[in-house]
Design a protein around this motif. Structure first.
Motif, mmCIF file in Angstrom:
data_model
loop_
_atom_site.group_PDB
_atom_site.id
_atom_site.type_symbol
_atom_site.label_atom_id
_atom_site.label_comp_id
_atom_site.label_asym_id
_atom_site.label_seq_id
_atom_site.Cartn_x
_atom_site.Cartn_y
_atom_site.Cartn_z
ATOM 1 N N ALA A 8 0.851 -1.191 0.000
ATOM 2 C CA ALA A 8 0.000 0.000 0.000
ATOM 3 C C ALA A 8 0.879 1.230 0.000
ATOM 4 C CB ALA A 8 -0.901 0.007 1.230
ATOM 5 N N GLU A 9 0.555 2.161 -0.851
ATOM 6 C CA GLU A 9 1.255 3.452 -0.845
ATOM 7 C C GLU A 9 0.201 4.539 -0.805
ATOM 8 O OE1 GLU A 9 4.472 3.840 -3.587
ATOM 9 O OE2 GLU A 9 4.499 6.026 -3.441
ATOM 10 N N PHE A 10 0.101 5.213 0.337
ATOM 11 C CA PHE A 10 -0.984 6.171 0.581
ATOM 12 C C PHE A 10 -0.441 7.599 0.671
ATOM 13 C CE2 PHE A 10 -3.876 3.008 3.154
ATOM 14 C CZ PHE A 10 -3.984 2.212 2.021
ATOM 15 N N ARG A 11 -1.159 8.510 0.033
ATOM 16 C CA ARG A 11 -0.868 9.944 0.158
ATOM 17 C C ARG A 11 -2.100 10.603 0.779
ATOM 18 N NH1 ARG A 11 0.660 7.491 -4.286
ATOM 19 N NH2 ARG A 11 -1.474 7.634 -5.060
ATOM 20 N N MET A 12 -1.905 11.324 1.858
ATOM 21 C CA MET A 12 -3.058 11.971 2.500
ATOM 22 C C MET A 12 -2.724 13.405 2.849
ATOM 23 S SD MET A 12 -4.963 9.507 5.126
ATOM 24 C CE MET A 12 -5.517 7.879 4.678
ATOM 25 N N GLN A 13 -3.701 14.293 2.605
ATOM 26 C CA GLN A 13 -3.550 15.666 3.091
ATOM 27 C C GLN A 13 -4.507 15.857 4.252
ATOM 28 O OE1 GLN A 13 -5.742 18.375 3.180
ATOM 29 N NE2 GLN A 13 -7.417 17.110 2.362
ATOM 30 N N GLY A 14 -3.992 16.458 5.306
ATOM 31 C CA GLY A 14 -4.832 16.737 6.468
ATOM 32 C C GLY A 14 -4.913 18.225 6.711
ATOM 33 N N GLY A 15 -4.891 19.000 5.627
ATOM 34 C CA GLY A 15 -4.972 20.441 5.764
ATOM 35 C C GLY A 15 -3.597 21.081 5.774
ATOM 36 N N ALA A 16 -3.541 22.313 6.283
ATOM 37 C CA ALA A 16 -2.330 23.112 6.201
ATOM 38 C C ALA A 16 -1.349 22.812 7.330
ATOM 39 C CB ALA A 16 -2.709 24.586 6.205
ATOM 40 N N PHE A 17 -1.578 21.717 8.033
ATOM 41 C CA PHE A 17 -0.730 21.350 9.163
ATOM 42 C C PHE A 17 -0.422 19.855 9.105
ATOM 43 C CE2 PHE A 17 -3.338 24.941 10.267
ATOM 44 C CZ PHE A 17 -2.447 25.816 10.871
ATOM 45 N N PRO A 18 0.699 19.427 9.687
ATOM 46 C CA PRO A 18 0.958 17.984 9.726
ATOM 47 C C PRO A 18 -0.118 17.287 10.540
ATOM 48 C CG PRO A 18 2.903 19.249 10.381
ATOM 49 C CD PRO A 18 1.760 20.211 10.334
#
Lengths: 160, 80, 746, 286
Positions: free
Chosen positions: C316-326
């Motif tokens: 599995a290779e996942f890319r996730m954005q959780g907004g403007a912060f880590p």
């Protein structure tokens, strides 16, 4: 921006308050009259948490102005139990665990009561569509629908 | 000695080793030992990790590590 | 463990009325916005209309000139020098140099009325320089994407990664290529999920007061009063113990109320307005724009399978954005995605990516639903291709106690196989399907969590008991804790009152999160009850003049243990309690720990759908949730968690999504267009509570709150393919996408 | 903001005509209050027309048509069995607006004056050939419903003009109408596509038809080619296919948060077919 004098009947009691004409009935109830059982979930008429009866008609109190209440009759969740006895709907909601957080509950109870007054023997589908304007995010509605159907059955039995 | 399993991207700081031996008896000892043996790990360990001992997430630095236990380092778990 | 090997209890497993039920059906229960204070001011927040912009100037002079406006705060009113997550929280509470997303707070105002505060907020003028922005995770991870913040990457990120990658993760075991070589079929696909919101019906609300002396109080709807206290103190530079936080009743949270958003603003305004209390209530639009939705994800999954359904390798290779912060839950997504399967060869790679969106918060099993969507969808596609029954594939590869989990540790007692077997036996699987109807199945997993826990119990003068807990009751946990306490003490359920208390009353508690309240506060309450029992046995022993060891506790009374202890009639809890003042003082119990013995929970869902082939509309016909609860303390509220999780998952699968325009502005910040399921969208949700007791809990409890949101996403995708032949790889599976997929098949 | 409760439409029109700032009329309030709350419309004068006598009445006119007061809420419209028997498509369109709670307040006139291209109450009126009575400072005029909206959230009403009634023509024998909309959920959404069909039969053959489409163009409008496709037919499969093609061809939609161009165009044809079948069955007396 002068306020207007409003005289209205809430849960059978005559009350008076001064309302800024921009103020919603929801805010009048909560902030002027201290009746905080009616909730704001959206302010746009999409969630039903602020449901009350206005001259008997089910409405979202966030979409009514406080000044429009002048001379009208308003019923809220605070007036649902009579003489300390819970309405069957209220009892059935507890019994069926039809609430988790409980925030949508007052609005749903008000809306369900209006339904049962109009239709004493609703089908599951009728209950679901009648309550489509009352969002609940906790329960998936299952136990709410069961509680309403069960309360309806009990009310029919009482009436028979 | 405790054999600690690391996640792959940590191997940059351990000369490529996926499993490192640390002289420690407790979870705190393992974390301190990792930092002193592999200083590159320090910011990652300080940012928060979970130490899993035989499948159970250790509840604190005081927790003792039994002889021969499986010790796995994971990102810190949280929930909704 | 079969049901009949179960210890039967007097109260545990029954369904009494919840203790807070009456307050909640009469409108008496007090939620975040229901509290007022003498001299109270109302606050309103000015928010950025831009996705990414430099803040050049804030001019509040017109607002301040209004009669009745008492305070305006901007970032200049906050302390400087914070780092790490403390800085992130402060920056998210109030923008500094840049607004990082549409809805980011830039100023706040307090005035003598709600309408006046809103009017004043409209008069605060902010000058912006609009910067390039990025919304989609696959755009944000490009090397030439607009840079959201230099230096935000942590030490896990190797040199040379794209600028918005702030955390990198790579773990696994075995020989992945050898595993794929063994397979009869190797499939690799990409899946995407959009951000969704917890959608609790109660908007965030608080009433804060802070004096010049740094002492303050807050009434707030939250999942965790100690988290609020610590985070507000950090952001405002206060001494933590000087702030006292009382949790209101909470109108839903699902993880979204485990952190702060606007709470420090009410305190900052209060301090600036001479210590007057300040009430701040978010609008729904503010909730959707500026609280903590979940991450959006782009996921590549590659799986190798033999003809008999055996999984040989998985990647599995996942890319996730959780907004403007880590802080996207990419790590959790990877841990959970293969958790139901025995895997020798497995690899996980994850990227946490910044984008111009609000800072994500936890949402029910954070990360797990996305990963499950990718993995459970691909497994279903592969089963179709190989002609393998998806249930048999799940059973064949199912993990059992002692197996090493895909993410590293060994499993203790788990109930996956029992859950799958119970699913297989359910009548819903035999229901006939008509034209355009299809059935889909998927598994799901959540670890569950323990966390810092502190509980106090006290016996009252009449032998009733009060329990003080620190985990707000979000879905009936008062009932379950009262049941376990009463069971342990041997007294009626009604004789226990469970109070959710303020920060001054207990040691630090983590929030009600990680499905931990009934597990952790419940376990601590049982231990505290045990301490009280021990003390009561001692009091009886003293009275009888025998050794305390010769007294046992049964049926709510101290009893001589065996004939050698002497012959005394049982001394009831009421008798002992009535004399406590003269026999040694108050009788109580107290426990604090990070409780060991968390039990993980697996679930399996089966859904039947009907798809309108001309419009792409998906109707849920039947829905089944089967999940391991360990032991259901109050089965109605366990079912409620299953049903609620399923409903949220259904919404995520079909229609919920954050929709942005080309300027990065959120397009659907009201419930009209952020489409959570309504009552008429759903059928009854059938449940089966599987009970494989957790040996780490005195009554066998596993957390049950979170797993249920995980399987619906792939289960519905699998059902849509069964109904139409069309496979959806992107969420939401809204009618336009479903219709396009049907049309694409020709 | 000033709040007014005039007792005649003439007074309401005078108030509005004389107002300096932003004016809004308040009937059900289900759009105006949302806009006020969002801060997108902050009126200086709000004119509540619900105290004008007759605004809550539904009356059958002498010619067999209907006069619907501008403050008649959806639930009251739905409760009028005789009106529903004549114009079920008009009634069901209004009933689709919002929840039970919204039905307690929202009005046809308000739905029309809000000017939304997706208004569920309007296509049925357009297909029915309904008109509105408009009172202005200089007197009263009537206009076709389809001439009221001029663009998204814009109307042809001049400053000081207020709709004082909605007028439905006589249904006449052998007629039927229907309204369908597509939404992602089952309730509570704004139409992604809406379609109303009104038709009259001569035996089994459609002698007259009007098709109105919503949410597929800047304004709700008639689709004359779609109507033409079924006039003179018995609504056989060929006619239905021609109807669907013509309805789709009449679409000039946009991509937005609620739907795509392709989807709206395709589904307009699907709904036109389905609505026509219902209207046909109703005309047959089914």
């Amino acid at each position: 921006m002068s306020k207007m004098h409003v005289t209205t009947t809430v849960n059978g009691d005559t009350v008076e308050f001064l309302a800024d004409p921009r103020e919603t009935l929801l805010d009048s109830l909560r902030d002027q009259l201290g009746l905080t059982g009616t909730k704001e979930g959206c302010g746009t008429g999409d969630c039903g948490a602020c449901s009350v009866r206005l001259d008997g008609t089910l409405v979202c109190s966030c979409l009514v102005l406080g000044v429009e209440a002048d001379g009208k009759r308003i019923d809220t969740i605070e007036g649902m139990s009579e003489d300390g006895a819970l309405h069957p709907l209220q009892r059935k909601f507890i019994e069926h665990a039809a609430l988790q957080c409980g925030f949508c509950t007052p609005g749903i109870l008000i809306a369900a009561k209006a339904l049962l007054e109009e239709n004493s023997n609703p089908t599951e589908e009728e209950v679901r569509y009648w309550l489509a304007g009352n969002l609940c995010r906790c329960t998936g509605y299952d136990k709410i629908i069961r509680a309403v159907m069960d309360a309806a059955a009990e009310l029919r039995q009482e009436a028979a | 000695m405790v054999a600690v399993h690391l996640w792959s991207s940590l191997t940059r700081f351990t000369d490529g080793a996926r499993e490192v031996d640390i002289d420690a008896q407790t979870v705190g000892g393992v974390l301190d030992g990792l930092k002193s043996d592999y200083p590159g790990l320090e910011p990652i360990l300080d940012a928060g990790v979970s130490v899993v001992i035989d499948g159970e997430i250790a509840t604190g630095r005081h927790v003792e590590i039994p002889e021969g236990a499986e010790v796995v380092l994971m990102q810190r778990l949280k929930g909704g | 463990m079969a049901k009949d090997e179960f210890k039967e209890y007097r109260l545990v497993g029954t369904r009494p009325d919840r203790p807070d039920g009456l307050d909640k059906v009469t409108g008496r229960a007090r939620y975040g916005a229901d509290m007022s204070a003498p001299g109270m001011l109302w606050a309103a927040v000015v928010r950025s209309p831009h996705a990414h912009a430099k803040i050049l100037k804030i001019d509040a002079s017109k607002a301040e000139a209004l009669d009745g406006v008492k305070a305006v705060v901007t970032r200049a009113d906050f302390p400087t020098g914070l780092t790490g997550e403390e800085w992130n929280l402060q920056e998210n509470t109030m923008a500094g140099e840049k607004a990082l997303y549409d809805g980011h707070a830039v100023a706040a105002v307090a005035a003598t009325s709600k309408l006046l505060a809103e009017e004043a907020a409209r008069l605060i003028e902010v000058e912006y320089e609009v910067l390039p922005h990025v919304i989609d995770v696959d755009d944000a991870i490009k090397p030439d994407a607009p840079v959201i913040r230099e230096g935000a990457a942590n030490a896990s990120v190797p040199e040379g990664m794209p600028p918005n990658v702030v955390q990198y993760l790579d773990f696994g075991r075995g020989d992945i290529e050898a595993g794929f070589a063994e397979a009869d079929l190797v499939s690799e696909k990409t899946y995407k999920t959009e951000a969704t919101h917890q959608g609790y019906i109660e908007p965030h609300a608080c009433l804060g007061q802070l004096g010049e002396d740094g002492k303050g109080e807050m009434w707030v709807c939250t999942q965790g009063q100690w988290f609020i206290r610590k985070m507000c103190s950090d952001v405002l530079g206060l001494d933590t113990a000087q702030l006292r936080v009382t949790p209101s009743e909470i109108g839903g949270g699902f993880g979204g109320k485990t952190t702060i958003f606007m709470e420090p603003l009410s305190l900052a305004l209060s301090r600036k307005a001479g210590g007057k209390p300040v009430k701040l209530v978010m609008s729904r639009s503010e909730v959707l724009r500026a609280t903590g939705p979940t991450a959006s994800a782009s996921m590549d999954v590659k799986i190798g399978m033999k003809k008999d359904g055996t999984i040989t390798a998985a990647r599995a290779e996942f890319r996730m954005q959780g907004g403007a912060f880590p802080g996207s839950p990419v790590d959790m997504a990877l841990y959970c995605c293969f958790a139901p399967y025995k895997l020798e060869n497995v690899q996980h790679i994850g990227y946490d990516v910044l984008a111009n969106r609000p800072k994500c918060a936890a949402y029910r099993a954070p990360g797990s639903p996305m990963g499950a969507f990718a993995v459970e969808s691909l497994l279903d596609e592969m089963c179709r291709e190989l002609g393998v029954d998806p249930m048999e594939m799940r059973l064949k590869n199912a993990v059992v106690e002692g197996d090493t989990a895909s993410y590293g540790p060994k499993y203790g007692s788990i109930g996956l196989v029992e859950t799958l077997e119970a699913t297989k036996a359910h009548p819903n699987l035999k229901a006939e399907l008509g034209p355009n109807q299809g059935r889909g199945m998927a598994s799901g997993y959540w670890f569950n969590h323990n966390g810092e826990t502190s509980v106090s119990l006290a016996i009252s003068e009449d032998g009733t008991a009060q329990v003080s807990i620190g985990t707000p009751d979000i879905g009936g946990s008062r009932a379950s804790i009262a049941l376990m306490t009463a069971e342990t003490l041997g007294i009626p359920y009604e004789d226990v009152r469970v109070n959710v208390v303020e920060t001054g009353a207990l040691g630090v508690n983590e929030p009600t999160h990680g499905s931990r309240a009934t597990f952790a506060s419940g376990k601590a309450a049982v231990i505290a009850a045990g301490q009280a029992i021990k003390e009561m046995c001692k009091r009886a022993a003293n009275e009888w003049g025998i050794d305390p060891e010769a007294v046992e506790w049964a049926d709510g009374a101290a009893q001589p243990a065996g004939p050698n202890a002497g012959k005394f009639p049982p001394m009831t809890i009421a008798e002992i309690a009535g004399k406590m003042g003269s026999t040694g003082g108050p009788i109580s119990g107290h426990h604090e720990s990070v409780p060991e013995g968390v039990g993980a929970s697996f679930g399996c869902h089966v859904v039947d759908v009907e798809v309108d082939p001309e419009t792409g509309h998906v109707k849920i016909l039947r829905y089944l949730v089967v999940q391991d609860a360990g032991r259901a303390i109050h089965p109605s509220y366990v079912e409620g968690q299953y049903q609620g999780g399923a409903a949220q998952g259904i919404g995520w699968a079909l229609n919920e999504a954050y929709i942005y325009d080309e300027n990065g502005k959120l397009q659907n910040s009201v419930f009209l267009d952020y489409r959570v399921p309504v009552a008429s969208d759903l059928p009854m949700i059938d449940t089966v509570i599987v009970e494989v007791p957790n040996p780490g809990h005195p009554y066998g409890v596993r957390g049950v709150g979170e797993t249920g949101i995980t399987p619906p996403l792939p289960a519905i995708a699998n059902a849509i393919q069964a109904a139409t032949g069309a496979r959806l790889h992107d969420l939401p599976m809204s009618p336009p996408k479903v219709l396009a997929a049907i049309k694409a098949m020709g | 903001m000033r709040y007014h409760t005039p007792s005649t439409f003439e007074d309401a029109a005078q108030l509005a005509a004389g107002a300096q700032g932003l004016t809004r009329f308040l009937a059900g309030g289900t759009d105006v209050l949302v806009q006020m709350r969002a801060g997108s419309v902050l009126p200086d004068d709000l004119i509540d027309i619900k105290k004008i006598p007759g605004v809550s009445d539904i009356t059958k006119t002498d010619d067999g048509g209907w006069r619907i007061g501008v403050a008649v809420p959806g639930h009251k419209l739905g409760a009028d069995a005789a009106l529903r028997a004549d114009w079920p498509g008009v009634v069901e369109g209004m009933e689709l607006v919002g929840s039970t709670q919204i039905q307690g307040r929202a009005t046809l006139a308000g739905n029309l004056c809000n000017g939304s291209p997706a208004a569920d109450g309007v296509p049925g009126l357009v297909a029915a050939g309904a008109t509105v009575e408009i009172t202005g400072p200089d007197g009263t005029r009537t206009a076709k419903v389809e001439d009221v909206p001029t663009g998204p959230f814009k109307t042809s009403l001049a400053q000081g003009e207020v709709i004082s009634a909605i007028l439905l023509p006589p249904r006449g024998p052998n007629g039927g109408d229907a309204y369908l909309r597509f939404i992602p959920r089952t309730e509570m959404d704004i139409a992604v596509v809406g379609c109303a069909v009104s038709l009259t039969l001569d035996g089994d053959t459609i002698s007259d038809a009007r098709v109105a489409l919503g949410a597929v163009a800047p304004v709700i409008a008639l689709a004359p080619d779609a109507a033409k496709a079924i006039v003179g037919t018995t609504l056989d499969d060929a006619a239905l296919d021609a109807l669907a093609r013509a309805a789709s061809a009449a679409c000039k939609p946009i991509d937005d948060k609620r739907g795509t161009v392709e989807f709206r165009t395709e589904v307009a044809g699907v709904l036109a077919k389905r609505a026509a079948k219902i209207a046909y069955a109703r005309a047959k007396g089914a």
